[in-house]
Write a protein that holds these residues in place. Structure first.
Motif, PDB file in Angstrom:
ATOM      1  N   ALA A  98      76.320  46.096  53.914  1.00  0.00           N
ATOM      2  CA  ALA A  98      77.764  45.915  53.737  1.00  0.00           C
ATOM      3  C   ALA A  98      78.063  44.588  53.054  1.00  0.00           C
ATOM      4  CB  ALA A  98      78.469  45.998  55.084  1.00  0.00           C
ATOM      5  N   LEU A  99      77.355  43.535  53.461  1.00  0.00           N
ATOM      6  CA  LEU A  99      77.562  42.220  52.850  1.00  0.00           C
ATOM      7  C   LEU A  99      77.184  42.235  51.379  1.00  0.00           C
ATOM      8  CD1 LEU A  99      76.303  39.796  55.643  1.00  0.00           C
ATOM      9  CD2 LEU A  99      78.631  40.004  54.785  1.00  0.00           C
ATOM     10  N   LEU A 100      76.089  42.927  51.077  1.00  0.00           N
ATOM     11  CA  LEU A 100      75.666  43.012  49.680  1.00  0.00           C
ATOM     12  C   LEU A 100      76.708  43.740  48.840  1.00  0.00           C
ATOM     13  CD1 LEU A 100      71.907  43.791  50.248  1.00  0.00           C
ATOM     14  CD2 LEU A 100      72.777  41.860  48.940  1.00  0.00           C
ATOM     15  N   ILE A 101      77.246  44.826  49.396  1.00  0.00           N
ATOM     16  CA  ILE A 101      78.266  45.568  48.661  1.00  0.00           C
ATOM     17  C   ILE A 101      79.484  44.675  48.426  1.00  0.00           C
ATOM     18  CG2 ILE A 101      79.882  47.507  48.769  1.00  0.00           C
ATOM     19  CD1 ILE A 101      77.748  49.114  50.192  1.00  0.00           C
ATOM     20  N   LEU A 102      79.887  43.940  49.478  1.00  0.00           N
ATOM     21  CA  LEU A 102      81.022  43.021  49.350  1.00  0.00           C
ATOM     22  C   LEU A 102      80.764  41.960  48.278  1.00  0.00           C
ATOM     23  CD1 LEU A 102      82.366  42.259  52.924  1.00  0.00           C
ATOM     24  CD2 LEU A 102      83.661  43.091  50.953  1.00  0.00           C
ATOM     25  N   GLY A 103      79.543  41.436  48.300  1.00  0.00           N
ATOM     26  CA  GLY A 103      79.170  40.451  47.286  1.00  0.00           C
ATOM     27  C   GLY A 103      79.302  41.032  45.890  1.00  0.00           C
ATOM     28  N   GLY A 104      78.857  42.288  45.742  1.00  0.00           N
ATOM     29  CA  GLY A 104      78.982  42.952  44.453  1.00  0.00           C
ATOM     30  C   GLY A 104      80.436  43.132  44.053  1.00  0.00           C
ATOM     31  N   VAL A 105      81.268  43.503  45.031  1.00  0.00           N
ATOM     32  CA  VAL A 105      82.698  43.685  44.735  1.00  0.00           C
ATOM     33  C   VAL A 105      83.294  42.375  44.237  1.00  0.00           C
ATOM     34  CG1 VAL A 105      84.953  44.146  45.745  1.00  0.00           C
ATOM     35  CG2 VAL A 105      83.027  45.600  46.343  1.00  0.00           C
ATOM     36  N   ALA A 106      82.964  41.279  44.914  1.00  0.00           N
ATOM     37  CA  ALA A 106      83.482  39.971  44.482  1.00  0.00           C
ATOM     38  C   ALA A 106      83.049  39.676  43.057  1.00  0.00           C
ATOM     39  CB  ALA A 106      82.986  38.876  45.436  1.00  0.00           C
ATOM     40  N   ALA A 107      81.758  39.881  42.782  1.00  0.00           N
ATOM     41  CA  ALA A 107      81.232  39.600  41.444  1.00  0.00           C
ATOM     42  C   ALA A 107      81.917  40.471  40.399  1.00  0.00           C
ATOM     43  CB  ALA A 107      79.727  39.813  41.414  1.00  0.00           C
ATOM     44  N   GLY A 108      82.082  41.744  40.729  1.00  0.00           N
ATOM     45  CA  GLY A 108      82.681  42.664  39.769  1.00  0.00           C
ATOM     46  C   GLY A 108      84.138  42.337  39.500  1.00  0.00           C
ATOM     47  N   THR A 109      84.859  41.973  40.550  1.00  0.00           N
ATOM     48  CA  THR A 109      86.270  41.642  40.390  1.00  0.00           C
ATOM     49  C   THR A 109      86.438  40.410  39.511  1.00  0.00           C
ATOM     50  OG1 THR A 109      86.588  42.444  42.635  1.00  0.00           O
ATOM     51  CG2 THR A 109      88.432  41.303  41.630  1.00  0.00           C
ATOM     52  N   PHE A 110      85.697  39.355  39.835  1.00  0.00           N
ATOM     53  CA  PHE A 110      85.767  38.137  39.027  1.00  0.00           C
ATOM     54  C   PHE A 110      85.359  38.412  37.592  1.00  0.00           C
ATOM     55  CE2 PHE A 110      87.276  34.744  41.378  1.00  0.00           C
ATOM     56  CZ  PHE A 110      86.840  34.840  42.687  1.00  0.00           C
ATOM     57  N   GLY A 111      84.285  39.176  37.456  1.00  0.00           N
ATOM     58  CA  GLY A 111      83.788  39.470  36.114  1.00  0.00           C
ATOM     59  C   GLY A 111      84.826  40.174  35.271  1.00  0.00           C
ATOM     60  N   ALA A 112      85.460  41.190  35.851  1.00  0.00           N
ATOM     61  CA  ALA A 112      86.454  41.948  35.090  1.00  0.00           C
ATOM     62  C   ALA A 112      87.699  41.109  34.827  1.00  0.00           C
ATOM     63  CB  ALA A 112      86.810  43.220  35.836  1.00  0.00           C
ATOM     64  N   LEU A 113      88.083  40.280  35.785  1.00  0.00           N
ATOM     65  CA  LEU A 113      89.275  39.439  35.624  1.00  0.00           C
ATOM     66  C   LEU A 113      89.100  38.422  34.508  1.00  0.00           C
ATOM     67  CD1 LEU A 113      90.714  38.408  39.104  1.00  0.00           C
ATOM     68  CD2 LEU A 113      91.927  39.466  37.205  1.00  0.00           C
ATOM     69  N   PHE A 114      87.937  37.803  34.460  1.00  0.00           N
ATOM     70  CA  PHE A 114      87.740  36.705  33.517  1.00  0.00           C
ATOM     71  C   PHE A 114      86.904  37.086  32.309  1.00  0.00           C
ATOM     72  CE2 PHE A 114      89.940  33.733  35.995  1.00  0.00           C
ATOM     73  CZ  PHE A 114      89.652  33.973  37.322  1.00  0.00           C
TER      74      PHE A 114
ATOM     75  N   PRO B 218      64.808  47.337  45.858  1.00  0.00           N
ATOM     76  CA  PRO B 218      65.616  48.557  45.700  1.00  0.00           C
ATOM     77  C   PRO B 218      66.915  48.558  46.486  1.00  0.00           C
ATOM     78  CG  PRO B 218      63.319  49.104  46.089  1.00  0.00           C
ATOM     79  CD  PRO B 218      63.444  47.646  46.316  1.00  0.00           C
ATOM     80  N   LEU B 219      66.843  48.234  47.788  1.00  0.00           N
ATOM     81  CA  LEU B 219      68.054  48.359  48.598  1.00  0.00           C
ATOM     82  C   LEU B 219      69.074  47.281  48.250  1.00  0.00           C
ATOM     83  CD1 LEU B 219      66.464  49.335  52.019  1.00  0.00           C
ATOM     84  CD2 LEU B 219      67.572  50.796  50.351  1.00  0.00           C
ATOM     85  N   VAL B 220      68.589  46.067  48.048  1.00  0.00           N
ATOM     86  CA  VAL B 220      69.490  44.974  47.659  1.00  0.00           C
ATOM     87  C   VAL B 220      70.201  45.338  46.361  1.00  0.00           C
ATOM     88  CG1 VAL B 220      69.563  42.574  46.868  1.00  0.00           C
ATOM     89  CG2 VAL B 220      68.115  43.204  48.797  1.00  0.00           C
ATOM     90  N   THR B 221      69.416  45.855  45.409  1.00  0.00           N
ATOM     91  CA  THR B 221      69.978  46.182  44.101  1.00  0.00           C
ATOM     92  C   THR B 221      70.961  47.334  44.191  1.00  0.00           C
ATOM     93  OG1 THR B 221      67.899  45.460  43.127  1.00  0.00           O
ATOM     94  CG2 THR B 221      69.373  46.713  41.715  1.00  0.00           C
ATOM     95  N   ALA B 222      70.589  48.375  44.950  1.00  0.00           N
ATOM     96  CA  ALA B 222      71.477  49.534  45.076  1.00  0.00           C
ATOM     97  C   ALA B 222      72.833  49.115  45.621  1.00  0.00           C
ATOM     98  CB  ALA B 222      70.832  50.582  45.977  1.00  0.00           C
ATOM     99  N   ALA B 223      72.820  48.345  46.720  1.00  0.00           N
ATOM    100  CA  ALA B 223      74.083  47.919  47.330  1.00  0.00           C
ATOM    101  C   ALA B 223      74.891  47.063  46.356  1.00  0.00           C
ATOM    102  CB  ALA B 223      73.798  47.145  48.615  1.00  0.00           C
ATOM    103  N   SER B 224      74.225  46.162  45.647  1.00  0.00           N
ATOM    104  CA  SER B 224      74.926  45.276  44.714  1.00  0.00           C
ATOM    105  C   SER B 224      75.553  46.056  43.565  1.00  0.00           C
ATOM    106  CB  SER B 224      73.959  44.231  44.153  1.00  0.00           C
ATOM    107  OG  SER B 224      73.352  43.501  45.193  1.00  0.00           O
TER     108      SER B 224
END
Lengths: 81, 277
Positions: free
Chosen positions: B7-23, B227-233
């Motif tokens: 769950a934390l990894l997915i959240l981390g990915g969401v943060a990265a994706g949001t910032f990435g798309a915003l900026f 694999p699992l870290v990457t999948a969640a991210s």
């Protein structure tokens, strides 16, 4: 051009489906399949674009595109050592 | 792997994706520090994971751009020669460097980028006038329809050697640090090479996927893709990118750019702290 867009979209969608399924089911193989699909998607795009250049007889860019594919091949070779 | 960590990894990915798309950045710049500092993932694995997420976001964005005719595919494949070669070099060299060197290099790159971001579009270096007008490379001419301007925009590409060199460097950085490299390519294409901003961003987006792929193979070969870290991210960053695009269409992120420069320096400081502890 739309084929390229579709290839990319299908690649991402399919890989995400596999990754999600793999995570939920806890199967490593499904996750790995998803990763492989995702990692190969850009290469598929370059291949489609190469074919596009050939069909349009833009030979210079077809050649450049093939050059990119060859370099990708080098990367794969390095990976398999 | 425990559910909480996924769950934390997915959240981390969401943060990265949001910032990435915003900026308009690839998620890599945010993804790597989140993985290393917040989630204790070793640097080489974090880079590998980040590269896979770059492939995901790049492919998703390019799928849209190609359909709209924004990405200049001829320019893209030309620059990809430089960028893929650079990525292979970067990814290979990364295997020879210890994690803390890569982390320090990452922090230094973040600081350099934040300075560029803070200074805005007329950021340092040689001015376009000093470089001379530059030859337009005819075969790379392209045009696209801009709905906001309600007309077709036609342009030619100048100073291809500059674009090639910068693409090479961007490729090396991509392989070395797990970033997309778009932060280098877009300004150079838009400011020096005569490519309109939208087309520059779209073309760069198309290239970074191929770049990241080239270097991720090298990491994969070293067994550094978890694999699992990457999948969640990946799942997280795709969600985040969609959210970021939605938000960005409803706000003016340009004003936030300077604040993001500050954030980047803070992130750089955290990477350095992590190295020292």
């Amino acid at each position: 051009m739309n084929v390229a867009a579709s290839v990319l979209r299908i690649g991402v969608t399919l890989s995400c489906a596999l990754l999600a399924a793999g995570l939920i089911l806890g199967t490593a193989q499904v996750v790995n399949a998803g990763l492989v699909v995702l990692m190969l998607t850009p290469a598929a795009r370059v291949a489609v674009v190469t074919h596009l250049f050939v069909r349009r007889r833009e030979w210079t860019f077809a050649g450049i595109s093939i050059g990119v594919l060859l370099l990708i091949g080098v990367s794969l070779l390095l990976a398999m050592q | 792997m425990p559910l909480l960590q996924i769950a934390l990894l997915i959240l981390g990915g969401v943060a990265a994706g949001t910032f990435g798309a915003l900026f308009g950045l690839g998620g890599g710049i945010v993804m790597v520090p989140i993985l290393v500092v917040a989630l204790d993932v070793p640097m080489h694995n974090a880079i590998a994971t980040s590269l896979v997420t770059v492939i995901a976001t790049s492919s998703a964005a390019t799928s849209r751009n190609v359909r709209e005719g924004l990405a200049n595919l001829r320019l893209g494949v030309t620059l990809e020669i430089a960028t893929v070669a650079g990525a292979i070099v970067g990814g290979s060299v990364a295997g020879l460097l210890p994690a803390r060197h890569l982390m320090l290099l990452f922090a230094a790159t973040l600081v350099a980028l934040s300075v560029l971001m803070a200074r805005g579009r007329d950021a340092g270096g040689i001015s376009a006038e000093e470089l001379g007008d530059g030859v337009v490379f005819g075969p790379l001419d392209a045009s696209y329809h801009d709905p906001t301007l309600a007309r077709d925009v036609t342009y030619g590409v100048r100073r291809l050697p500059v674009a090639m060199s910068v693409s090479g460097v961007a490729g090396v950085l991509s392989g070395l640090l797990g970033i997309g490299g778009g932060v280098l390519k877009v300004p150079v294409l838009a400011l020096y090479c005569g490519v309109p901003m939208k087309a520059a961003a779209a073309t760069s987006n198309a290239m970074i996927g191929v770049t990241a792929m080239a270097s991720v193979f090298v990491y994969f070969g070293r067994g550094e893709v978890l694999p699992l870290v990457t999948a969640a991210s990946v799942l997280g960053i795709i969600g985040g990118a969609m959210a970021g695009t939605w938000i960005s269409a409803r706000t003016n992120p340009a004003a936030l750019r300077r604040w993001f420069a500050v954030v980047m320096v803070l992130i750089a400081a955290q990477m350095v702290w992590k190295v020292l502890h």
